[in-house]
Design an enzyme around this catalytic site. Structure first.
Site, short mmCIF file in Angstrom:
data_model
loop_
_atom_site.label_atom_id
_atom_site.label_comp_id
_atom_site.label_asym_id
_atom_site.label_seq_id
_atom_site.Cartn_x
_atom_site.Cartn_y
_atom_site.Cartn_z
N LYS A 7 -17.75 23.17 51.58
CA LYS A 7 -19.02 22.46 51.71
C LYS A 7 -19.60 22.58 53.12
CE LYS A 7 -17.60 18.92 48.35
NZ LYS A 7 -17.46 17.46 48.11
N ARG A 45 -15.70 6.63 42.31
CA ARG A 45 -16.57 7.78 42.04
C ARG A 45 -17.23 7.63 40.67
NH1 ARG A 45 -15.86 12.43 45.11
NH2 ARG A 45 -14.09 12.41 46.55
N PRO A 94 -24.06 17.41 49.07
CA PRO A 94 -24.11 18.86 48.76
C PRO A 94 -22.72 19.40 48.48
CG PRO A 94 -25.39 18.35 50.73
CD PRO A 94 -24.63 17.11 50.39
N GLU A 95 -22.63 20.27 47.48
CA GLU A 95 -21.37 20.89 47.13
C GLU A 95 -21.49 22.40 47.30
OE1 GLU A 95 -19.80 19.27 43.40
OE2 GLU A 95 -21.07 17.50 43.64
#
Length: 269
Positions: free
Chosen positions: A58, A259, A2-3
């Protein structure tokens, strides 16, 4: 993970449902998720009232009447569900907090945590975080100043929580796509016009993502039609091999320092 938009969506939904309500029960299934012995945890929380649900980067912050704060970081795989015992999900919750007949379920917190802190402990914990990209005081001038401190890759900077807080894998790619800039660009190569476009794209993408409930798909409550609504609106993230919505060429998928990176190498420069 989640951001900022996902946590802001949770914040708004939670404030509507539990703001001002008192905690009537708690259950800890995984003691490593919390930072106190369960007996002390229960003693402080039971009967305590949620005065405000806030967000920083966050993190979610549950402010309590006792002046304590519950600090939540969902990390990878964590999500929330709010409902009764009848409509709960068929999944183990590491922690539950009850408000009479409704329960807030904390799922997937194998890496995440829910810590009960004093206000000074909270300040100490959050102090290393960078500025918020949607804070009214965060201007183009401030963004430009921050960029002058960096010499590396754009995406690496955008996901650095000590430099700028709240943006992760998904929105770094979405922001770069909106700005028509490759996330692998080196920061010193960016022109003044590209920096300006990047700033405005950051504002626009994050606000749109909040409006449509972020990209996380698990519903927050039964019949929830908001949470995860931005998932279908992502232009590049997790769209590797699909046609670009802007030019029709295929979206590429790569890796940068472990990433995932998604971009259109045709219309991003």
């Amino acid at each position: 993970m989640p951001e900022l938009p996902e946590m802001e969506t949770y914040r708004r939904l939670l404030q509507e449902r539990i703001g001002g309500r008192s905690i009537t029960a708690t259950l800890v299934q995984r003691e490593k998720t919390i930072n106190l012995p369960p007996n002390e945890w229960n003693r402080i929380l039971l009967g305590n009232r949620i005065t405000l649900v806030d967000r920083r980067a966050k993190h979610l912050l549950f402010h309590l009447e006792s002046s304590h704060v519950l600090l939540l970081h969902l990390m990878l795989g964590g999500f929330l569900y709010y409902g009764s015992t009848e409509d709960k999900l068929d999944r183990t919750a590491q922690v539950t907090i009850s408000f009479d007949d409704h329960i807030l379920y904390f799922h997937g917190l194998r890496l995440g945590y829910l810590h009960l802190l004093t206000t000074w402990q909270l300040d100490e914990r959050l102090d290393p975080l960078g500025p918020e990209p949607l804070d009214p005081s965060f201007t183009l001038t401030r963004f430009t100043e921050l960029l002058t401190e960096k010499r590396g890759i754009l995406k690496t900077a955008l996901v650095d929580q000590h430099w700028l807080s709240g943006i992760g894998n998904c929105y770094s790619d979405e922001i770069c796509f909106d700005a028509a800039i490759l996330p692998t660009r080196r920061i010193p190569e960016l022109t003044d016009e590209e920096i300006k476009q990047l700033f405005h794209s950051m504002q626009a993408v994050l606000k749109e993502a909040i409006q449509f409930g972020g990209y996380m798909e698990p519903p927050f409550y039964r019949d929830d039609d908001l949470t995860g609504g931005f998932n279908d609106r992502c232009r590049v993230y997790d769209r590797g091999g699909e046609p670009c919505v802007r030019c029709g060429k295929l979206i590429s998928k790569g890796k940068l320092s472990s990433r995932k990176v998604f971009a259109c190498t045709n219309c991003q420069h």
